[in-house]
Structure formats: C-alpha cells, structure tokens
Design a protein around this motif. Structure first.
Motif, PDB file in Angstrom:
ATOM      1  N   CYS A  70       0.845  -1.196   0.000  1.00 14.81           N
ATOM      2  CA  CYS A  70       0.000   0.000   0.000  1.00 14.81           C
ATOM      3  C   CYS A  70       0.881   1.247   0.000  1.00 14.81           C
ATOM      4  N   CYS A 138      -4.298  -0.671   0.052  1.00 21.78           N
ATOM      5  CA  CYS A 138      -4.736  -1.877   0.759  1.00 21.78           C
ATOM      6  C   CYS A 138      -6.259  -1.902   0.856  1.00 21.78           C
ATOM      7  N   CYS A 142      -7.797   4.154   2.519  1.00 19.52           N
ATOM      8  CA  CYS A 142      -6.775   3.867   3.534  1.00 19.52           C
ATOM      9  C   CYS A 142      -6.280   5.195   4.098  1.00 19.52           C
ATOM     10  N   ASN A 154      -5.098   3.812  10.293  1.00 22.99           N
ATOM     11  CA  ASN A 154      -6.225   2.892  10.126  1.00 22.99           C
ATOM     12  C   ASN A 154      -6.543   2.221  11.455  1.00 22.99           C
TER      13      ASN A 154
HETATM   14 ZN   LIG Z   1      -3.035   1.073   3.305  1.00 22.95          ZN
END
Ligand SMILES: [Zn+2]
Ligand SMILES: [Zn+2]
Length: 178
Positions: A70, A138, A142, A154
């Motif tokens: 990510c 991801c 995010c 997160n």
């Molecule tokens: Zn992420």
C-alpha cells in the motif's frame, strides 16, 4: 518462457492453457514495473489463437494473485487479478514505421511476434503488467501513516492529526486572502 511457432497453429485455431511460475514471472516483470510487487500464486493463462491470412488473433484470460504494498500505510496485501484480453498480431514486415508508432501497446504487440514465433509468456505477463495499479491501496480510503509520528491511522488516530489539519486549514485561508 512459452513460445508458439506459427506453423503449429492449425487452420481451425488453437486453445491453450498453461501456468507460469513465480520466478519466471518476476524475471520478466521486474524490468517493466517500477512498483514493488510479488506473486502469491502462479499465473494461469488460457488463450484462443487463430490465424487469419497473415494476422494472428489472440483472445484469452490471465489470473493470479499479486502481493502489493500500500502506498499510504506501507502494509503488504493480496491483490487477486483476473483479466481478459484480445490482441491482433501483425507480421513484422507490415509493422508501421517508427515515426508512426508511439511507444505503447502496439509496439509491445510487435515484439510478441518475431521470427514466426509468438511469445505467449510475454503476452500473458504484459496483461498482468497492465493491470497492476499505479498506486496500490490496501483498501479504498486507507488513512495511511501519520507523517509526524508514523502511526498507522487505520488502527487509531494520533495526537498530531489535529495540528496537521489546523495548519492545512490556515494555509488554505492564506490562499483565499491573496
Ligand atoms: Zn493502506
Ligand atoms: Zn501522528
């Protein structure tokens, strides 16, 4: 790597299925992609190939699971990928001159078809390459890492978030005043 000779394609066409293992996939794709990634499974490809005069039509499907990172929170995640494609391959003699061709898919297609051989592995890898997201995430939305304390936002918010927002806000105010 899997190649097919033109003479091996019968008049009625040909259907093929094959698998490409991680090592050969990475060897081919590492040069192309600037994004870090890995394969969690082999690449499964199935194609239908048909000759029409001096052209070759290929339609098919590729399927694999990628491992990507990510861009916001730097976490690695699985990315299942499945895509269908259709290509028309031209013999090199009929290739448009270089000035006419922009560096792009057409040029790639020409490379797949050299010396009476179709480079099927490269075609399959190319389809995967086209489907790799430019900025892998991801999950949609995010929150990423805090640029100050590095915490994964997160999981939970951090103290710095408020300040960051406040300074961004005052910068915006200044812009309006100018
Ligand atoms: Zn992420
Ligand atoms: Zn923070």
């Amino acid at each position: 790597m899997f190649t097919l000779k033109l003479d091996e394609i019968p008049e009625e066409g040909l259907e093929l299925e094959w698998k490409e293992e991680r090592a050969s996939l990475l060897a081919y794709l590492k040069d192309l992609s600037k994004i870090d990634f890995d394969f969690e499974t082999s690449l499964q490809s199935e194609v239908k190939i048909k000759k029409a005069g001096r052209l070759v039509f290929i339609s098919g499907k590729v399927q694999t699971v990628l491992r990507l990172q990510c861009v916001r929170c730097l976490k690695e995640f699985s990315y299942p990928l499945s895509t269908t494609f259709e290509l028309t391959l031209y013999p090199s003699i009929e290739a448009p001159s270089e000035e006419e061709t922009e560096l792009g898919s057409e040029e790639m297609e020409l490379n797949f078809f050299e010396g009476g051989e179709i480079h099927l592995s490269e075609i399959a890898c190319e389809q995967v390459f086209l489907e790799i997201p430019y900025q892998p995430l991801c999950q949609e939305g995010c929150k990423g890492l805090c640029s100050i304390c590095g915490k994964d936002l997160n999981l939970s918010a951090c103290e710095c978030v408020k300040e960051e927002w406040a300074s961004g806000f005052s910068a915006l105010n200044k812009l309006k005043l100018d």
